[in-house]
Design an enzyme around this catalytic site. Structure first.
Site, mmCIF file in Angstrom:
data_model
loop_
_atom_site.group_PDB
_atom_site.id
_atom_site.type_symbol
_atom_site.label_atom_id
_atom_site.label_comp_id
_atom_site.label_asym_id
_atom_site.label_seq_id
_atom_site.Cartn_x
_atom_site.Cartn_y
_atom_site.Cartn_z
ATOM 1 N N SER A 21 0.499 -9.889 7.315
ATOM 2 C CA SER A 21 -0.469 -10.754 6.640
ATOM 3 C C SER A 21 -0.282 -10.755 5.124
ATOM 4 O O SER A 21 -0.068 -9.709 4.510
ATOM 5 C CB SER A 21 -1.881 -10.272 6.971
ATOM 6 N N ASN A 69 0.638 -4.903 -5.451
ATOM 7 C CA ASN A 69 -0.073 -6.182 -5.558
ATOM 8 C C ASN A 69 -1.566 -5.933 -5.592
ATOM 9 O O ASN A 69 -2.064 -4.966 -5.010
ATOM 10 C CB ASN A 69 0.314 -7.135 -4.421
ATOM 11 N N ASN A 99 -5.559 -13.213 10.408
ATOM 12 C CA ASN A 99 -6.044 -12.036 9.691
ATOM 13 C C ASN A 99 -7.389 -12.399 9.040
ATOM 14 O O ASN A 99 -7.495 -13.398 8.339
ATOM 15 C CB ASN A 99 -5.002 -11.636 8.640
ATOM 16 N N CYS A 129 -8.055 -3.510 2.822
ATOM 17 C CA CYS A 129 -7.473 -4.005 1.577
ATOM 18 C C CYS A 129 -7.987 -3.162 0.416
ATOM 19 O O CYS A 129 -9.193 -3.080 0.191
ATOM 20 C CB CYS A 129 -7.823 -5.463 1.329
ATOM 21 N N LYS A 164 -6.954 -3.426 11.620
ATOM 22 C CA LYS A 164 -5.858 -3.038 10.718
ATOM 23 C C LYS A 164 -6.293 -1.846 9.877
ATOM 24 O O LYS A 164 -7.232 -1.945 9.080
ATOM 25 C CB LYS A 164 -5.456 -4.210 9.836
ATOM 26 N N THR A 192 -1.464 -1.424 2.572
ATOM 27 C CA THR A 192 -0.802 -0.868 1.386
ATOM 28 C C THR A 192 -1.463 0.441 0.928
ATOM 29 O O THR A 192 -2.640 0.684 1.190
ATOM 30 C CB THR A 192 -0.840 -1.879 0.243
ATOM 31 N N GLY A 216 6.525 -2.198 0.712
ATOM 32 C CA GLY A 216 7.988 -2.231 0.634
ATOM 33 C C GLY A 216 8.626 -0.926 1.105
ATOM 34 O O GLY A 216 7.930 -0.007 1.555
ATOM 35 N N GLY A 243 7.309 -1.512 4.931
ATOM 36 C CA GLY A 243 8.677 -1.369 4.425
ATOM 37 C C GLY A 243 9.774 -1.808 5.371
ATOM 38 O O GLY A 243 10.941 -1.511 5.133
HETATM 39 C C1 LIG Z 1 1.280 -9.818 -1.655
HETATM 40 C C2 LIG Z 1 0.657 -9.149 -0.461
HETATM 41 C C3 LIG Z 1 -0.506 -9.688 0.111
HETATM 42 C C4 LIG Z 1 -1.104 -9.075 1.220
HETATM 43 N N1 LIG Z 1 -2.224 -9.639 1.773
HETATM 44 C C5 LIG Z 1 -2.785 -9.079 2.887
HETATM 45 C C6 LIG Z 1 -3.904 -9.690 3.522
HETATM 46 O O1 LIG Z 1 -4.378 -10.770 3.140
HETATM 47 N N2 LIG Z 1 -4.437 -9.055 4.612
HETATM 48 C C7 LIG Z 1 -3.907 -7.871 5.097
HETATM 49 O O2 LIG Z 1 -4.430 -7.340 6.086
HETATM 50 N N3 LIG Z 1 -2.830 -7.293 4.527
HETATM 51 C C8 LIG Z 1 -2.262 -7.853 3.434
HETATM 52 N N4 LIG Z 1 -1.142 -7.271 2.860
HETATM 53 C C9 LIG Z 1 -0.587 -6.026 3.458
HETATM 54 C C10 LIG Z 1 0.612 -6.331 4.374
HETATM 55 O O3 LIG Z 1 0.230 -7.154 5.465
HETATM 56 C C11 LIG Z 1 1.239 -5.021 4.916
HETATM 57 O O4 LIG Z 1 0.272 -4.312 5.652
HETATM 58 C C12 LIG Z 1 1.779 -4.117 3.824
HETATM 59 O O5 LIG Z 1 2.315 -4.863 2.748
HETATM 60 C C13 LIG Z 1 2.845 -3.137 4.335
HETATM 61 O O6 LIG Z 1 3.970 -3.805 4.864
HETATM 62 P P1 LIG Z 1 5.301 -4.159 4.000
HETATM 63 O O7 LIG Z 1 5.694 -2.906 3.270
HETATM 64 O O8 LIG Z 1 6.319 -4.610 4.992
HETATM 65 O O9 LIG Z 1 4.900 -5.247 3.032
HETATM 66 C C14 LIG Z 1 -0.537 -7.875 1.749
HETATM 67 C C15 LIG Z 1 0.638 -7.346 1.168
HETATM 68 C C16 LIG Z 1 1.241 -7.952 0.096
HETATM 69 C C17 LIG Z 1 2.499 -7.357 -0.490
#
Ligand SMILES: Cc1cc2nc3c(=O)[nH]c(=O)nc-3n(C[C@H](O)[C@H](O)[C@H](O)COP(=O)(O)O)c2cc1C
Length: 301
Positions: A21, A69, A99, A129, A164, A192, A216, A243
């Site tokens: 998401s 972020n 989401n 979040c 989540k 995150t 990441g 990541g």
């Molecule tokens: C720019 C950005 C916006 C995100 N927005 C949401 C969101 O709206 N809802 C949510 O549940 N997670 C959100 N996330 C979290 C991601 O869905 C994910 O759980 C997290 O980034 C870890 O995965 P990754 O390392 O592959 O990015 C966001 C992450 C990023 C980087």
């Protein structure tokens, strides 16, 4: 014929690869690169009952092997989403996961109710979040609040509910058990990790919000550990993320107990990332002589 299909709370995905998401827009931007039907599911950005403007800028900063972020869940609200985004995504042969974000239990329930008659396959409730002041994370860091909000959301939901989870807790297994006790149908993690970056020349915070969510490759080992602990703690299917850039990354999560995986930040660097992860998993299965992906789920104990 090998099998790549997995089942999440009664919903069959053609392969275990989803998008995370907030990192895939509403899918439209990425459909310019490839047919979204290549994915098991598309997870939309968070949607609330009314439009949210998000946080002041700057909202993004690069870090070693990752990014911070603090978007603050900017979204156009459920009405625009239902009219514009759902019909667009329905054109593809992939499952739709919406989401959901909110500030109060009622906010979440309104969105879930509004989505009940819509052609949406699953809902993912973001109680994790780190970038919004009210609500959200407050539910995701207290096991009692998490159990209660899960129960309330379930009362209003027609589709299966994925809770989540936040990694910003001491004991992820306790949080997973609380969501299970509240009636969750599946769990996804990790969101995150709260972080901070300082601009040493401006002598100020890199993000206007001061703190942001770290994502990441930098967070992958933490995410794999938490997915493993969660899969051990509950009977619910787990969606792993944090990541993932390659099929090898995704396979670590699957072997640790994830039924499905989400590709997030990697989409920003390479728009084909999620599709490549799905194809790479198939190649690994061929090389390793794996007939059914389900043989791999939780195979490392
Ligand atoms: C720019 C950005 C916006 C995100 N927005 C949401 C969101 O709206 N809802 C949510 O549940 N997670 C959100 N996330 C979290 C991601 O869905 C994910 O759980 C997290 O980034 C870890 O995965 P990754 O390392 O592959 O990015 C966001 C992450 C990023 C980087």
């Amino acid at each position: 014929m090998k099998n790549t299909k997995v089942t999440l709370a009664g919903v069959e995905l053609k392969n275990p690869v989803m998008t995370a998401s907030g990192t895939f827009g509403s899918g439209a931007e990425y459909s310019e690169f490839y047919d979204l039907s290549a994915l098991g599911a598309v997870v939309t950005k968070g949607v609330a009952n009314v439009p949210w403007p998000g946080n002041p800028t700057p909202r993004i900063a690069e870090t070693a092997s990752g990014m911070l972020n603090a978007i603050g869940l900017q979204n156009p609200g459920i009405d625009v989403f239902v009219q514009r985004d759902i019909p667009y995504l329905r054109k593809f042969d992939t499952k739709i996961v919406v989401n959901v974000c909110g500030k109060t239990v009622e906010d979440y329930c309104r969105v879930v109710e509004r989505l009940a008659p819509e052609p949406v396959d699953l809902m993912e409730i973001n109680v994790s979040c780190p970038n919004v002041k009210e609500g959200g994370i407050a539910f995701g860091q207290d096991p009692h609040a998490l159990e209660e909000i899960t129960k309330e959301v379930k009362k209003h939901a027609k589709q299966p509910i994925i809770m989540k989870l936040s990694p910003n807790v001491t004991d992820i297994a306790e949080m997973a058990r609380a969501a299970e006790a509240g009636g969750a149908d599946a769990l996804s993690l990790i969101n995150t990790l709260t972080g901070m970056k300082i601009d040493i020349y401006k002598k100020s915070f890199a993000l206007a919000n001061r703190t942001g969510g770290l994502s990441g490759p930098a967070i992958k080992p933490v995410a794999v550990r938490m997915v493993y602990q969660t899969a051990q703690a509950v009977k619910l299917p787990v969606i792993g993320m944090g990541g993932i850039c390659t099929a090898e990354d995704a396979l670590e999560f699957i072997l640790a107990g994830a039924t499905a995986v989400s590709v997030g930040t990697a989409n920003f660097a390479d728009p084909y990332a999620a599709k490549d992860v799905a194809e790479g998993i198939e190649r690994y299965m061929d090389q390793q002589g794996v007939e059914d992906i389900r043989e791999l789920i939780g195979a490392v104990r």
